[in-house]
Design a protein around this motif. Structure first.
Motif, mmCIF file in Angstrom:
data_model
loop_
_atom_site.group_PDB
_atom_site.id
_atom_site.type_symbol
_atom_site.label_atom_id
_atom_site.label_comp_id
_atom_site.label_asym_id
_atom_site.label_seq_id
_atom_site.Cartn_x
_atom_site.Cartn_y
_atom_site.Cartn_z
ATOM 1 N N GLU A 80 -3.126 43.630 8.919
ATOM 2 C CA GLU A 80 -3.474 43.275 7.552
ATOM 3 C C GLU A 80 -3.006 41.887 7.150
ATOM 4 O O GLU A 80 -1.955 41.418 7.569
ATOM 5 C CB GLU A 80 -2.863 44.300 6.576
ATOM 6 C CG GLU A 80 -3.285 45.733 6.827
ATOM 7 C CD GLU A 80 -4.767 45.950 6.606
ATOM 8 O OE1 GLU A 80 -5.353 45.224 5.774
ATOM 9 O OE2 GLU A 80 -5.344 46.835 7.258
ATOM 10 N N GLY A 81 -3.810 41.244 6.298
ATOM 11 C CA GLY A 81 -3.374 40.051 5.605
ATOM 12 C C GLY A 81 -2.712 40.452 4.296
ATOM 13 O O GLY A 81 -2.586 41.633 3.972
ATOM 14 N N VAL A 82 -2.280 39.478 3.527
ATOM 15 C CA VAL A 82 -1.543 39.734 2.293
ATOM 16 C C VAL A 82 -2.218 39.014 1.138
ATOM 17 O O VAL A 82 -2.438 37.796 1.205
ATOM 18 C CB VAL A 82 -0.080 39.244 2.407
ATOM 19 C CG1 VAL A 82 0.667 39.491 1.101
ATOM 20 C CG2 VAL A 82 0.623 39.921 3.568
ATOM 21 N N ILE A 83 -2.569 39.743 0.096
ATOM 22 C CA ILE A 83 -3.075 39.103 -1.119
ATOM 23 C C ILE A 83 -1.895 38.426 -1.794
ATOM 24 O O ILE A 83 -0.905 39.068 -2.129
ATOM 25 C CB ILE A 83 -3.754 40.128 -2.040
ATOM 26 C CG1 ILE A 83 -5.018 40.669 -1.365
ATOM 27 C CG2 ILE A 83 -4.089 39.507 -3.387
ATOM 28 C CD1 ILE A 83 -5.739 41.735 -2.156
ATOM 29 N N ASN A 84 -1.994 37.135 -1.969
ATOM 30 C CA ASN A 84 -0.840 36.341 -2.398
ATOM 31 C C ASN A 84 -1.271 35.292 -3.418
ATOM 32 O O ASN A 84 -1.428 34.115 -3.099
ATOM 33 C CB ASN A 84 -0.195 35.673 -1.172
ATOM 34 C CG ASN A 84 1.044 34.886 -1.521
ATOM 35 O OD1 ASN A 84 1.594 35.019 -2.617
ATOM 36 N ND2 ASN A 84 1.476 34.047 -0.602
ATOM 37 N N PRO A 85 -1.500 35.707 -4.672
ATOM 38 C CA PRO A 85 -1.869 34.719 -5.685
ATOM 39 C C PRO A 85 -0.753 33.679 -5.811
ATOM 40 O O PRO A 85 0.427 33.997 -5.685
ATOM 41 C CB PRO A 85 -1.985 35.547 -6.967
ATOM 42 C CG PRO A 85 -2.100 36.960 -6.511
ATOM 43 C CD PRO A 85 -1.358 37.056 -5.220
ATOM 44 N N GLY A 86 -1.113 32.480 -6.043
ATOM 45 C CA GLY A 86 -0.105 31.435 -6.160
ATOM 46 C C GLY A 86 -0.671 30.104 -5.708
ATOM 47 O O GLY A 86 -1.880 29.943 -5.549
ATOM 48 N N LYS A 87 0.231 29.177 -5.480
ATOM 49 C CA LYS A 87 -0.181 27.809 -5.178
ATOM 50 C C LYS A 87 0.784 27.193 -4.190
ATOM 51 O O LYS A 87 2.003 27.334 -4.325
ATOM 52 C CB LYS A 87 -0.217 27.003 -6.472
ATOM 53 C CG LYS A 87 -0.594 25.539 -6.338
ATOM 54 C CD LYS A 87 -0.610 24.900 -7.730
ATOM 55 C CE LYS A 87 -0.907 23.419 -7.682
ATOM 56 N NZ LYS A 87 -0.924 22.816 -9.046
#
Length: 418
Positions: free
Chosen positions: A225-232
């Motif tokens: 799995e990948g990771v949902i990672n909102p941000g900048k």
């Protein structure tokens, strides 16, 4: 159209797809096998890249110049490559030259020389390429995005160039030989060929070349799995007035997922070519960039990949370009695609597919990709009808299900405006 003409053959360690065409004397082929790189290596993909890069540098029986002359005098093409979890090869030759060309292929895979001088040359070339990438804004934006979305144990994770340089500086030929010994094996060995091919004769050639390869039953050691990672993430680079900007989010969609084709088509409508929505709005209408696109990346039958949008922006257009791109992404998700966009891109993709299938090279590659992605052979005929059957509702549902604009990670690389 294709299914009835493809002959499927099996040797002790390979599955062959052979398609005889009306082209006379010429045969093209693609092949690959699962290499099972080991996640506990510091960088298994780099080690595999270097090993494959050494295979055409000479064998125990012929140096690289003799081999090059052998292929050139026959007008033959032969290439080997590393492709993530698989090692592949492709080529084209006259029918009468197939035994000689596959003789070269067998030597390169089975009896590579791994000459120290050639290894040092390749190592220096690779180090130089990695050093250049350190100042490349596109590479740095992609790398930061990659690290935000994937753990180190995932096959889509890319090792930073600085670490790869350090690994290359300490790498030796013994590691290359060991990797070759452990990973050249007949795991999911698939070979596809098209042209003036005799299927049984081609099977004999494959048996001579790969028949002694053993099969290793290994389980994949990579994270799924990948990771949902909102941000900048911002990667500052000096003297880079044009910045590369990426928006990305992982999805659970593999090539075998029921929503894959709908999500692929929706992404293509957004940013797949020069007439896609992002190019029409961000570049042509607003003049904020010379280049912008969207794609699904890193997707295989086993591993889901990620949705990404990439755009190049000047310092003065950075914030405006990011805002304009986000506006289009939100509109794409909330309002969906239109019937006109769907019809246009169906025609584009169907035409592209038919053009690619018009040569022996394209046919061999299409059969191979189809098999590697886990589809039945019938998909070669079914692809265009499946594409044409998709509705706006199905495409929009897939877009809304997997793409959340507010959960996208933003990666910027270059010289930030003051």
């Amino acid at each position: 159209m294709f299914l009835d003409r493809i002959k499927v053959l099996h040797t002790g360690n390979a599955t062959l797809h052979a398609l005889r065409t009306t082209v006379r004397e010429v045969v093209s082929w693609y092949g690959s096998f699962y290499s099972f790189p080991e996640a506990n290596y510091a960088d298994p993909m780099l080690l595999q890249e270097m090993m494959v890069g050494m295979l055409d540098k000479g064998t125990r029986f012929r140096d690289k110049f003799v081999i090059s002359d052998e292929l050139e005098k026959r007008g033959a093409q032969l290439q080997l490559f590393s492709d993530g979890l698989r090692i592949g090869f492709f080529g084209r030759a006259l029918k009468e030259d197939l035994p000689a060309v596959f003789g070269v292929l067998g030597e390169q895979f089975n009896n590579p020389l791994f000459d120290l001088e050639e290894f040092n040359k390749l190592r220096l070339q690779t180090i130089s390429a990695r050093q250049r990438s350190l100042s490349n804004t596109r590479y740095r934006a992609e790398l930061a995005m990659n690290h935000a979305l994937y753990p180190k144990a995932h096959p889509n994770y890319n090792t930073p160039a600085e670490l790869e340089i350090a690994l290359l500086e300490s790498m030796d030929v013994a590691q290359i030989r060991e990797y070759h010994q452990k990973h050249i094996a007949a795991n999911q060995l698939i070979i596809s060929t098209a042209g003036d091919v005799d299927p049984e004769g081609f099977k004999d050639l494959v048996e001579q070349t790969f028949g002694h390869w053993h099969v290793e039953h290994r389980a994949s050691v990579f994270a799924k799995e990948g990771v949902i990672n909102p941000g900048k993430t911002v990667t500052p680079l000096p003297d880079r007035q044009n910045l590369d900007v990426m928006f990305g989010i992982p999805t659970p969609v593999t090539t075998l997922h029921s929503d894959y084709l709908a999500l692929y088509l929706g992404t293509y409508i957004l940013g797949g070519n020069f007439s896609a929505r992002l190019m029409n709005t961000i570049r042509d209408e607003q003049g904020l960039t010379y280049g912008i696109g969207a794609s699904l990346s890193g997707v295989t039958q086993e591993y889901a990949g990620f949705f990404q949008v990439n755009v190049t922006l000047s310092q003065q257009n950075l914030e405006k370009g990011i805002e304009a791109t986000m506006e289009q992404l939100r509109k794409w998700v909330l309002e969906g695609i239109t019937e006109a966009e769907l019809a246009e891109k169906k025609t584009t993709l169907a035409g592209k597919y038919q053009v690619e299938m018009a040569t022996t090279h394209g046919l061999a590659r299409a059969m191979q990709q189809n098999a590697e992605e886990g589809f039945p052979l019938s998909m070669l005929d079914a692809y265009v009808p499946k594409l044409e059957a998709l509705t706006t509702e199905e495409v929009n549902r897939a877009i809304r299900k997997y793409i959340d604009p507010e959960a996208l990670h933003l990666s910027i690389a270059g010289t930030m405006p003051a």
